[in-house]
Write a protein that holds these residues in place. Structure first.
Motif, PDB file in Angstrom:
ATOM      1  N   GLY A  40      65.219 -65.770 -81.599  1.00 44.70           N
ATOM      2  CA  GLY A  40      64.004 -65.128 -81.109  1.00 44.70           C
ATOM      3  C   GLY A  40      63.973 -65.206 -79.591  1.00 44.70           C
ATOM      4  N   ALA A  41      62.901 -65.756 -79.047  1.00 46.18           N
ATOM      5  CA  ALA A  41      62.773 -65.855 -77.589  1.00 46.18           C
ATOM      6  C   ALA A  41      63.318 -67.177 -77.047  1.00 46.18           C
ATOM      7  CB  ALA A  41      61.299 -65.719 -77.195  1.00 46.18           C
ATOM      8  N   GLU A  42      63.859 -68.022 -77.912  1.00 48.59           N
ATOM      9  CA  GLU A  42      64.328 -69.338 -77.478  1.00 48.59           C
ATOM     10  C   GLU A  42      65.809 -69.306 -77.150  1.00 48.59           C
ATOM     11  OE1 GLU A  42      62.479 -72.239 -77.191  1.00 48.59           O
ATOM     12  OE2 GLU A  42      60.699 -71.054 -77.697  1.00 48.59           O
ATOM     13  N   VAL A  43      66.146 -69.816 -75.968  1.00 52.66           N
ATOM     14  CA  VAL A  43      67.542 -69.952 -75.559  1.00 52.66           C
ATOM     15  C   VAL A  43      67.924 -71.430 -75.628  1.00 52.66           C
ATOM     16  CG1 VAL A  43      69.194 -69.670 -73.658  1.00 52.66           C
ATOM     17  CG2 VAL A  43      67.371 -67.967 -74.001  1.00 52.66           C
ATOM     18  N   PHE A  44      69.054 -71.722 -76.246  1.00 50.53           N
ATOM     19  CA  PHE A  44      69.619 -73.076 -76.277  1.00 50.53           C
ATOM     20  C   PHE A  44      70.977 -72.997 -75.612  1.00 50.53           C
ATOM     21  CE2 PHE A  44      66.648 -72.741 -79.715  1.00 50.53           C
ATOM     22  CZ  PHE A  44      66.025 -73.982 -79.798  1.00 50.53           C
ATOM     23  N   TRP A  45      71.193 -73.812 -74.601  1.00 51.57           N
ATOM     24  CA  TRP A  45      72.433 -73.735 -73.827  1.00 51.57           C
ATOM     25  C   TRP A  45      73.284 -74.969 -74.064  1.00 51.57           C
ATOM     26  CZ3 TRP A  45      73.030 -76.224 -68.588  1.00 51.57           C
ATOM     27  CH2 TRP A  45      74.305 -75.979 -68.037  1.00 51.57           C
ATOM     28  N   GLY A  46      74.543 -74.752 -74.383  1.00 50.14           N
ATOM     29  CA  GLY A  46      75.475 -75.863 -74.510  1.00 50.14           C
ATOM     30  C   GLY A  46      75.867 -76.128 -75.949  1.00 50.14           C
ATOM     31  N   ASP A  47      77.149 -76.444 -76.130  1.00 45.42           N
ATOM     32  CA  ASP A  47      77.642 -76.792 -77.465  1.00 45.42           C
ATOM     33  C   ASP A  47      76.777 -77.859 -78.114  1.00 45.42           C
ATOM     34  OD1 ASP A  47      79.850 -76.962 -79.563  1.00 45.42           O
ATOM     35  OD2 ASP A  47      79.696 -79.031 -78.863  1.00 45.42           O
ATOM     36  N   ASP A  48      76.258 -78.778 -77.308  1.00 45.63           N
ATOM     37  CA  ASP A  48      75.480 -79.890 -77.868  1.00 45.63           C
ATOM     38  C   ASP A  48      74.071 -79.472 -78.276  1.00 45.63           C
ATOM     39  OD1 ASP A  48      74.466 -79.644 -75.261  1.00 45.63           O
ATOM     40  OD2 ASP A  48      75.725 -81.293 -74.555  1.00 45.63           O
ATOM     41  N   ARG A  49      73.716 -78.202 -78.109  1.00 46.07           N
ATOM     42  CA  ARG A  49      72.414 -77.729 -78.585  1.00 46.07           C
ATOM     43  C   ARG A  49      72.537 -76.855 -79.832  1.00 46.07           C
ATOM     44  NH1 ARG A  49      71.302 -80.998 -75.397  1.00 46.07           N
ATOM     45  NH2 ARG A  49      69.583 -81.062 -73.879  1.00 46.07           N
ATOM     46  N   LEU A  50      73.752 -76.760 -80.400  1.00 44.32           N
ATOM     47  CA  LEU A  50      73.912 -75.912 -81.588  1.00 44.32           C
ATOM     48  C   LEU A  50      73.030 -76.374 -82.738  1.00 44.32           C
ATOM     49  CD1 LEU A  50      75.213 -73.661 -83.256  1.00 44.32           C
ATOM     50  CD2 LEU A  50      77.177 -75.171 -83.647  1.00 44.32           C
ATOM     51  N   ASP A  51      72.982 -77.664 -82.978  1.00 40.45           N
ATOM     52  CA  ASP A  51      72.154 -78.153 -84.095  1.00 40.45           C
ATOM     53  C   ASP A  51      70.670 -77.882 -83.843  1.00 40.45           C
ATOM     54  OD1 ASP A  51      74.379 -79.008 -85.460  1.00 40.45           O
ATOM     55  OD2 ASP A  51      74.196 -81.100 -84.840  1.00 40.45           O
ATOM     56  N   ASP A  52      70.229 -78.067 -82.592  1.00 36.61           N
ATOM     57  CA  ASP A  52      68.824 -77.760 -82.279  1.00 36.61           C
ATOM     58  C   ASP A  52      68.524 -76.286 -82.561  1.00 36.61           C
ATOM     59  OD1 ASP A  52      68.948 -80.345 -81.287  1.00 36.61           O
ATOM     60  OD2 ASP A  52      68.045 -79.884 -79.347  1.00 36.61           O
ATOM     61  N   ALA A  53      69.461 -75.411 -82.182  1.00 33.51           N
ATOM     62  CA  ALA A  53      69.249 -73.972 -82.378  1.00 33.51           C
ATOM     63  C   ALA A  53      69.191 -73.633 -83.868  1.00 33.51           C
ATOM     64  CB  ALA A  53      70.357 -73.178 -81.689  1.00 33.51           C
ATOM     65  N   LEU A  54      70.072 -74.236 -84.637  1.00 33.87           N
ATOM     66  CA  LEU A  54      70.062 -73.974 -86.084  1.00 33.87           C
ATOM     67  C   LEU A  54      68.768 -74.493 -86.705  1.00 33.87           C
ATOM     68  CD1 LEU A  54      73.810 -74.797 -86.891  1.00 33.87           C
ATOM     69  CD2 LEU A  54      72.743 -72.525 -86.894  1.00 33.87           C
ATOM     70  N   ASP A  55      68.316 -75.675 -86.273  1.00 32.12           N
ATOM     71  CA  ASP A  55      67.028 -76.195 -86.763  1.00 32.12           C
ATOM     72  C   ASP A  55      65.895 -75.238 -86.415  1.00 32.12           C
ATOM     73  OD1 ASP A  55      68.197 -78.453 -87.800  1.00 32.12           O
ATOM     74  OD2 ASP A  55      67.522 -79.803 -86.207  1.00 32.12           O
ATOM     75  N   TRP A  56      65.925 -74.741 -85.176  1.00 28.90           N
ATOM     76  CA  TRP A  56      64.864 -73.826 -84.743  1.00 28.90           C
ATOM     77  C   TRP A  56      64.864 -72.571 -85.616  1.00 28.90           C
ATOM     78  CZ3 TRP A  56      61.619 -75.300 -80.687  1.00 28.90           C
ATOM     79  CH2 TRP A  56      60.616 -74.388 -80.365  1.00 28.90           C
ATOM     80  N   ALA A  57      66.069 -72.052 -85.871  1.00 30.85           N
ATOM     81  CA  ALA A  57      66.183 -70.834 -86.679  1.00 30.85           C
ATOM     82  C   ALA A  57      65.651 -71.065 -88.091  1.00 30.85           C
ATOM     83  CB  ALA A  57      67.637 -70.374 -86.730  1.00 30.85           C
ATOM     84  N   ARG A  58      65.832 -72.255 -88.600  1.00 28.44           N
ATOM     85  CA  ARG A  58      65.363 -72.560 -89.956  1.00 28.44           C
ATOM     86  C   ARG A  58      63.883 -72.895 -89.989  1.00 28.44           C
ATOM     87  NH1 ARG A  58      68.785 -76.916 -92.772  1.00 28.44           N
ATOM     88  NH2 ARG A  58      68.592 -77.959 -90.754  1.00 28.44           N
ATOM     89  N   GLY A  59      63.238 -72.835 -88.803  1.00 24.34           N
ATOM     90  CA  GLY A  59      61.811 -73.077 -88.770  1.00 24.34           C
ATOM     91  C   GLY A  59      61.446 -74.537 -88.688  1.00 24.34           C
TER      92      GLY A  59
END
Lengths: 200, 200
Positions: free
Chosen positions: B176-195
């Protein structure tokens, strides 16, 4: 006992994420911890490594990233916090004095809380005196010693020591010859200290 | 279905850590994934954000950090890999062509493996043709199309799109409108996507 050195500068934004949680994280991991304040601004100028100035997109991202991470950690900052800090050097002179006298962790937590949660820049009044007083010390005595040439020389010396170890940013975690940079590397550093190394 | 866009440039070192593992990570998380190659060099020059050039201490740290993380992920790079890449633009022109034609992930994995594990710079021969051939395509046809003005215009356009989203580095994950930068933020991004958001 396994051990890490926590190298940081009051003035670093991401260090806000580490300061409130590192004692407990190290305790749970069974790893000894030493707080090592230094002057990251000296290092960054010397190494031509200025992270956010004149980089508005990256700076905006930094605040959003800190906000999301803070929420994961249960922290409640008011963002953006005042930045950069005019009082960075004085804030860290107080911290190195605290390292010598045994109250560095309490002072660092107090000044970061005022900076990030109450909007009062660290290294300036009222944050400076209130954080020292909260730590149980006499602000007038501490600030006078922090302003002395002797304390300035200590801060310069530990900053040289940090550079000699390969530290270039804050927060950094040093385990033997290994440097881990960034709040998001704290768990890796604790694993390394416990001998789990990179396979942990 | 929850979804993330994986914005990256072939030429980014840290992206090596993400490329071999993102498909499986997204699958396990139940999150849809789109590979979005762009030209990070254009963005970095425009935003005055040059991460490692003339910063030898930070560059040395970067290789060590990638090495430790690679070991955690079970990857076996030869470090340091050739850097920076003279063929960055061509490597990513091929990738945007692959995005249009449906083979971007396979090509990106192949060219990163040759770059980081065999020491062959991406975007140059022999890496270029061999990675395209491994993807099951005709190198001569693909390289000719990649060199065309039309493909250059596509790469420029998607790079503008990335900047419009607030992407400034590689790898980045956009939810969505959230940007996560860095390999170490992949899990945060996936969590965000899952709500799960920041409380995940």
């Amino acid at each position: 006992m396994a051990h890490i050195d926590f190298w940081y500068s009051i003035g670093s934004t991401y260090t806000y994420l580490t300061v409130p949680r590192i004692e407990e994280a190290a305790r749970v991991a069974g790893v000894g911890l030493r707080w090592r304040p230094f002057n990251v601004r000296t290092v960054m100028v010397e190494q031509n490594n200025i992270p956010f100035m004149n980089k508005p997109v990256k700076a905006a991202y930094m605040w959003r990233d800190i906000g999301r991470r803070a929420e994961r950690y249960g922290l409640t900052p008011h963002l953006p916090a005042p930045y950069p800090l005019a009082g960075l050097e004085l804030a860290n002179r107080v911290a190195v004095l605290g390292e010598e006298e045994g109250w560095v962790a309490a002072y660092t937590r107090a000044t970061y809380r005022r900076w990030f949660e109450e909007g009062q820049p660290a290294g300036e009044e009222p944050n400076l005196s209130e954080s020292i007083a909260e730590t149980g010390l006499d602000p007038a005595r501490v600030i006078e010693e922090a302003r002395s040439e002797a304390t300035g020389a200590v801060l310069d010396a530990v900053t040289e020591e940090a550079m000699g170890l390969g530290v270039f940013g804050s927060p950094s975690f040093v385990v033997g010859a290994e440097v881990f940079w960034g709040d998001d590397r704290l768990d890796d550093a604790l694993d390394w200290a416990r001998g789990l190394g990179s396979g942990g």
